[in-house]
Design a protein around this motif. Structure first.
Motif, mmCIF file in Angstrom:
data_model
loop_
_atom_site.group_PDB
_atom_site.id
_atom_site.type_symbol
_atom_site.label_atom_id
_atom_site.label_comp_id
_atom_site.label_asym_id
_atom_site.label_seq_id
_atom_site.Cartn_x
_atom_site.Cartn_y
_atom_site.Cartn_z
ATOM 1 N N VAL A 1 -62.883 -12.302 30.771
ATOM 2 C CA VAL A 1 -64.446 -12.689 30.751
ATOM 3 C C VAL A 1 -65.108 -12.193 29.498
ATOM 4 N N VAL A 2 -66.085 -13.010 29.258
ATOM 5 C CA VAL A 2 -66.936 -12.640 27.983
ATOM 6 C C VAL A 2 -68.336 -12.545 28.779
ATOM 7 N N VAL A 3 -68.822 -11.345 28.310
ATOM 8 C CA VAL A 3 -70.376 -10.722 29.046
ATOM 9 C C VAL A 3 -71.135 -10.816 27.815
ATOM 10 N N VAL A 4 -72.353 -11.371 27.946
ATOM 11 C CA VAL A 4 -73.418 -11.240 27.241
ATOM 12 C C VAL A 4 -74.708 -10.926 27.584
ATOM 13 N N ASP B 1 -72.215 -25.635 18.174
ATOM 14 C CA ASP B 1 -71.267 -24.462 18.046
ATOM 15 C C ASP B 1 -70.825 -23.948 19.453
ATOM 16 N N PHE B 2 -71.809 -23.898 20.510
ATOM 17 C CA PHE B 2 -71.570 -23.355 21.659
ATOM 18 C C PHE B 2 -70.476 -24.404 22.367
ATOM 19 N N SER B 3 -70.584 -25.629 22.229
ATOM 20 C CA SER B 3 -69.623 -26.549 22.942
ATOM 21 C C SER B 3 -68.071 -26.200 22.212
ATOM 22 N N LYS B 4 -68.135 -25.663 21.155
ATOM 23 C CA LYS B 4 -66.996 -25.501 20.506
ATOM 24 C C LYS B 4 -66.325 -23.989 21.164
ATOM 25 N N LEU B 5 -67.118 -22.977 21.401
ATOM 26 C CA LEU B 5 -66.888 -21.904 22.075
ATOM 27 C C LEU B 5 -66.297 -22.173 23.416
ATOM 28 N N VAL B 6 -66.989 -23.108 24.032
ATOM 29 C CA VAL B 6 -66.665 -23.185 25.275
ATOM 30 C C VAL B 6 -65.038 -23.909 25.556
ATOM 31 N N PHE C 1 -63.015 -21.003 25.454
ATOM 32 C CA PHE C 1 -62.963 -20.188 26.676
ATOM 33 C C PHE C 1 -61.830 -20.969 27.555
ATOM 34 N N ASP C 2 -62.251 -22.621 27.739
ATOM 35 C CA ASP C 2 -61.562 -23.342 28.699
ATOM 36 C C ASP C 2 -60.093 -23.202 28.411
ATOM 37 N N ARG C 3 -59.861 -23.535 27.474
ATOM 38 C CA ARG C 3 -58.244 -23.212 27.000
ATOM 39 C C ARG C 3 -57.552 -22.247 27.333
ATOM 40 N N ASN C 4 -58.180 -21.196 27.197
ATOM 41 C CA ASN C 4 -57.660 -19.945 27.475
ATOM 42 C C ASN C 4 -57.937 -19.162 28.847
ATOM 43 N N GLY C 5 -58.774 -20.238 29.718
ATOM 44 C CA GLY C 5 -59.033 -19.409 31.128
ATOM 45 C C GLY C 5 -59.878 -18.295 31.080
ATOM 46 N N VAL C 6 -60.971 -18.334 29.971
ATOM 47 C CA VAL C 6 -61.897 -17.304 30.067
ATOM 48 C C VAL C 6 -63.033 -17.852 30.833
ATOM 49 N N THR C 7 -63.851 -17.000 31.492
ATOM 50 C CA THR C 7 -65.337 -17.261 32.096
ATOM 51 C C THR C 7 -66.135 -16.574 30.882
ATOM 52 N N VAL D 1 -70.094 -15.091 30.910
ATOM 53 C CA VAL D 1 -71.303 -14.710 31.937
ATOM 54 C C VAL D 1 -72.333 -13.929 30.994
ATOM 55 N N SER D 2 -73.660 -14.611 31.258
ATOM 56 C CA SER D 2 -74.701 -14.021 30.956
ATOM 57 C C SER D 2 -75.409 -13.119 31.873
ATOM 58 N N VAL D 3 -75.889 -11.949 31.711
ATOM 59 C CA VAL D 3 -76.346 -10.897 32.714
ATOM 60 C C VAL D 3 -77.692 -11.331 33.104
ATOM 61 N N THR D 4 -78.521 -12.146 32.576
ATOM 62 C CA THR D 4 -79.826 -12.235 32.558
ATOM 63 C C THR D 4 -80.287 -13.852 32.798
ATOM 64 N N GLN D 5 -78.628 -14.698 32.888
ATOM 65 C CA GLN D 5 -78.930 -15.921 33.353
ATOM 66 C C GLN D 5 -77.788 -16.200 34.116
ATOM 67 N N SER D 6 -77.993 -16.357 35.436
ATOM 68 C CA SER D 6 -76.865 -16.755 36.443
ATOM 69 C C SER D 6 -76.300 -18.341 36.350
ATOM 70 N N PHE D 7 -75.187 -18.430 36.049
ATOM 71 C CA PHE D 7 -74.371 -19.637 36.064
ATOM 72 C C PHE D 7 -72.887 -19.391 35.779
ATOM 73 N N ASN D 8 -72.136 -20.394 36.370
ATOM 74 C CA ASN D 8 -70.613 -20.148 36.193
ATOM 75 C C ASN D 8 -70.137 -21.351 35.640
ATOM 76 N N THR D 9 -69.615 -21.367 34.292
ATOM 77 C CA THR D 9 -68.970 -22.472 33.373
ATOM 78 C C THR D 9 -67.929 -23.201 34.036
ATOM 79 N N THR D 10 -67.439 -22.729 35.217
ATOM 80 C CA THR D 10 -66.481 -23.416 35.794
ATOM 81 C C THR D 10 -66.673 -24.604 36.679
ATOM 82 N N THR D 11 -68.033 -24.461 36.613
ATOM 83 C CA THR D 11 -68.523 -25.758 37.568
ATOM 84 C C THR D 11 -69.398 -26.719 36.884
ATOM 85 N N SER D 12 -69.484 -27.855 37.519
ATOM 86 C CA SER D 12 -70.181 -29.100 36.684
ATOM 87 C C SER D 12 -71.741 -28.730 36.697
ATOM 88 N N MET D 13 -72.303 -27.952 37.692
ATOM 89 C CA MET D 13 -73.653 -27.516 37.631
ATOM 90 C C MET D 13 -73.991 -26.376 36.490
#
Length: 441
Positions: free
Chosen positions: A87-90, A102-107, A110-116, A118-130
Motif C-alpha cells: 500500500v502507498v499512502v500519501v 505521469d500518474f497514469s504511469k504510476l498506476v 501499482f496495478d502490475r505489482n498489486g499495490v493499492t 491511498v490518499s488520507v484526505t481523499q477517500s477512494f479505491n483504485t481497484t474499482t472503476s468508480m
C-alpha cells in the motif's frame, strides 16, 4: 455453530511525502513531517486490517510534482517492483504527482505489482472503476491548478517587465544587483562602453574577441570572452536601459550604459552581411609582407585585391604588371595569392622559432643585453609562439613579421625567405616583458 475468524493479511504500507519548494524545510517540524504524521495516524487506524508501516522513508523535499525524476519516488517504485510494498499512502493525491499522464504511469506500476494507492484526505479505491474515475477527476484538477499557477507567474513576470522591473536571472556585465534592482558597476560599465566603441572601429566580433582575450578580459563568471559572448553583449538591450520580455522592450528602471548614438552605430554594422563585414575587415588589415616581397629580378610586389560578388581576394602583384613593363624572366610569377604567400612565411617563422640553434642564440643575446630571463621561460616563449600568433591582432602580426623577415624573394622555383635571426631576440624580449612585470607584482 463454530465461527472461525478469517486470517488478516498483512499489508506493508509505505508513506510518500513531497514539498515543491525548499522554503521551510530547515524547520524542526516542516511540511514533510506534518504529511508523515497524518499518514502514520491513518495507518494506525487501519491496524485491524493488517496495515503495518515499513521502516524506509520516501521523501522528496524541494522537488516539483510535475516530474517523475525524484529520488524518493524512484526508490519507492524500485521497492514496489521488488515486492516490498502493498500500500502507498500519501497525504494528498498531488503529493505523488500533479500530472495526469505521469500518474497514469504510476498506476500502471501499482496495478502490475498489486499495490493499492491511498490518499488520507481523499477517500477512494483504485481497484474499482468508480475509484479510478474519482482519481482522474482529482488529478485533472491538480494539473489544472499547476497550470493556472504557472500562468499567474508568467503574467506577473510580464507585468513586472512592462514596468521595467528586474526579475532576476543572468546579471549582465556592467551591472550589479542591489535590493532586487540593477545598479551600474562603474568599472564594468567602462569596459562595456569600450567594447561597443572598439567594435565600431574594427567592425568585426572575431577580431575584437581575439584582442580582448589577449588582454585577459573575462565575463562575470570568470571565463575569457569569446565571439559568441561579444554578440550577446552587443545585442543586449539592457545596456540601452530597456527591460525585455518575449522579444519586446519596455523602459527599464535601471540606468542605461550605452547612449542611443553609439548603440545605433554598432547595430548599423551588425545589420550588414557578416561575409561583407569579414571582407571589409580583411581589406582594412595591413598586408603582412608589404615592402618585404620582391621578384628575383628585383621588382617590388605590392598588395592588391579584387572583389567578386560579396567575396574579396587579396594578391601580391609585381610592379612590372602595374607599370606594364615587360618581364625580364618569364618563369617568375607576377601575381600570387596573398593568403598562400603569407601562410608560407608564417610557417617558416614557426619553424625558425623551434630550431635549437635559434634558442641558443636568443638566450645568449638576451644575456648579453643584461635581461634576467630564466632559460626555461625563454624556451617556453619560443615553443608557445605558434599558439600566441593566432591570438595576435593583425597589426601586431604585421609588426612582428617586419621585425623577423628581411626579404621574401619570388623565384621560378618558389619562395626564398630571408629571416632576421637577430630580430627573434627583440620579439622574445617583448613577449617576456609582460611576464616579468606580472611576476614582479
Amino acid at each position: 455453530m463454530d465461527q472461525r475468524a478469517n486470517p488478516i493479511r498483512r499489508q506493508r504500507c509505505a508513506i510518500y511525502t513531497r514539498k515543491s519548494s525548499e522554503e521551510g524545510l530547515e524547520q524542526e517540524f516542516n511540511s514533510l513531517h506534518a504529511q508523515r504524521e497524518a499518514c502514520e495516524a491513518y495507518i494506525a487506524s487501519q491496524r485491524s486490517e493488517g496495515w503495518v508501516l515499513v521502516r524506509d522513508q520516501y521523501d522528496d523535499g524541494g522537488i516539483s510534482g510535475g516530474t517523475l525524476e525524484r529520488p524518493g519516488l524512484k526508490q519507492l517504485l524500485a521497492d514496489i517492483e521488488d515486492g516490498l510494498i502493498d500500500v502507498v499512502v500519501v497525504y494528498k493525491i498531488d503529493r505523488l504527482s500533479r500530472s495526469l499522464m505521469d500518474f497514469s504511469k504510476l498506476v500502471e506500476v501499482f496495478d502490475r505489482n498489486g499495490v493499492t494507492f491511498v490518499s488520507v484526505t481523499q477517500s477512494f479505491n483504485t481497484t474499482t472503476s468508480m475509484g479510478r474515475l474519482t482519481l482522474n477527476i482529482l488529478l485533472s484538477f491538480a494539473q489544472f491548478e499547476r497550470e493556472v499557477t504557472a500562468e499567474r507567474i508568467r503574467d506577473k513576470v510580464r507585468a513586472s517587465r512592462m514596468k521595467g522591473m528586474w526579475m532576476g536571472g543572468y546579471v549582465p556585465l556592467g551591472y550589479d544587483v542591489k535590493d532586487r534592482k540593477l545598479v551600474v558597476n562603474e568599472d564594468e560599465a567602462a569596459t562595456v562602453r569600450g567594447i561597443f566603441e572598439r567594435f565600431v572601429e574594427v567592425g568585426s566580433a572575431t577580431v575584437l574577441a581575439r584582442e580582448l582575450r589577449r588582454k585577459g578580459l573575462r565575463n562575470k563568471q570568470g571565463t575569457l570572452v569569446d565571439k559568441g559572448y561579444l554578440y550577446r553583449v552587443l545585442m543586449n538591450r539592457v545596456y540601452r536601459g530597456d527591460a525585455v520580455h518575449k522579444g519586446k522592450a519596455y523602459p527599464g528602471e535601471h540606468q542605461a550604459i550605452i547612449d542611443e548614438q553609439l548603440w545605433n552605430k554598432v547595430h548599423a554594422i551588425l545589420r550588414q552581411n557578416p561575409r561583407k563585414r569579414a571582407n571589409n575587415t580583411r581589406a582594412q588589415a595591413p598586408a603582412l609582407l608589404k615592402g618585404l616581397i620582391f621578384t628575383a629580378t628585383g621588382a617590388a610586389m605590392t598588395p592588391s585585391s579584387t572583389k567578386k560578388g560579396a567575396r574579396r581576394y587579396r594578391y601580391y602583384v609585381s610592379m612590372d604588371v602595374i607599370k606594364n613593363r615587360e618581364p625580364s624572366d618569364e618563369g617568375i610569377p607576377r601575381r600570387l595569392p596573398a593568403d598562400l604567400v603569407e601562410a608560407a612565411v608564417v610557417t617558416e617563422l614557426r619553424r625558425v622559432m623551434r630550431a635549437p640553434s635559434i634558442t641558443a642564440q636568443v638566450i645568449a643575446h638576451l644575456t648579453r643585453e643584461g635581461h634576467a630571463f630564466a632559460e626555461a621561460d625563454v624556451i617556453s616563449a619560443l615553443q608557445t609562439f605558434e599558439d600566441v600568433w593566432g591570438q595576435l591582432f593583425p597589426a601586431e602580426q604585421t609588426r612582428i613579421v617586419q621585425l623577423l623577415v628581411r626579404r621574401v624573394t619570388v623565384t621560378s622555383e618558389g619562395l626564398v625567405i630571408d629571416v632576421r635571426t637577430d630580430g627573434v631576440s627583440g620579439v622574445m624580449r617583448d613577449m617576456m616583458a609582460p611576464r616579468k612585470k606580472v611576476a614582479a607584482e
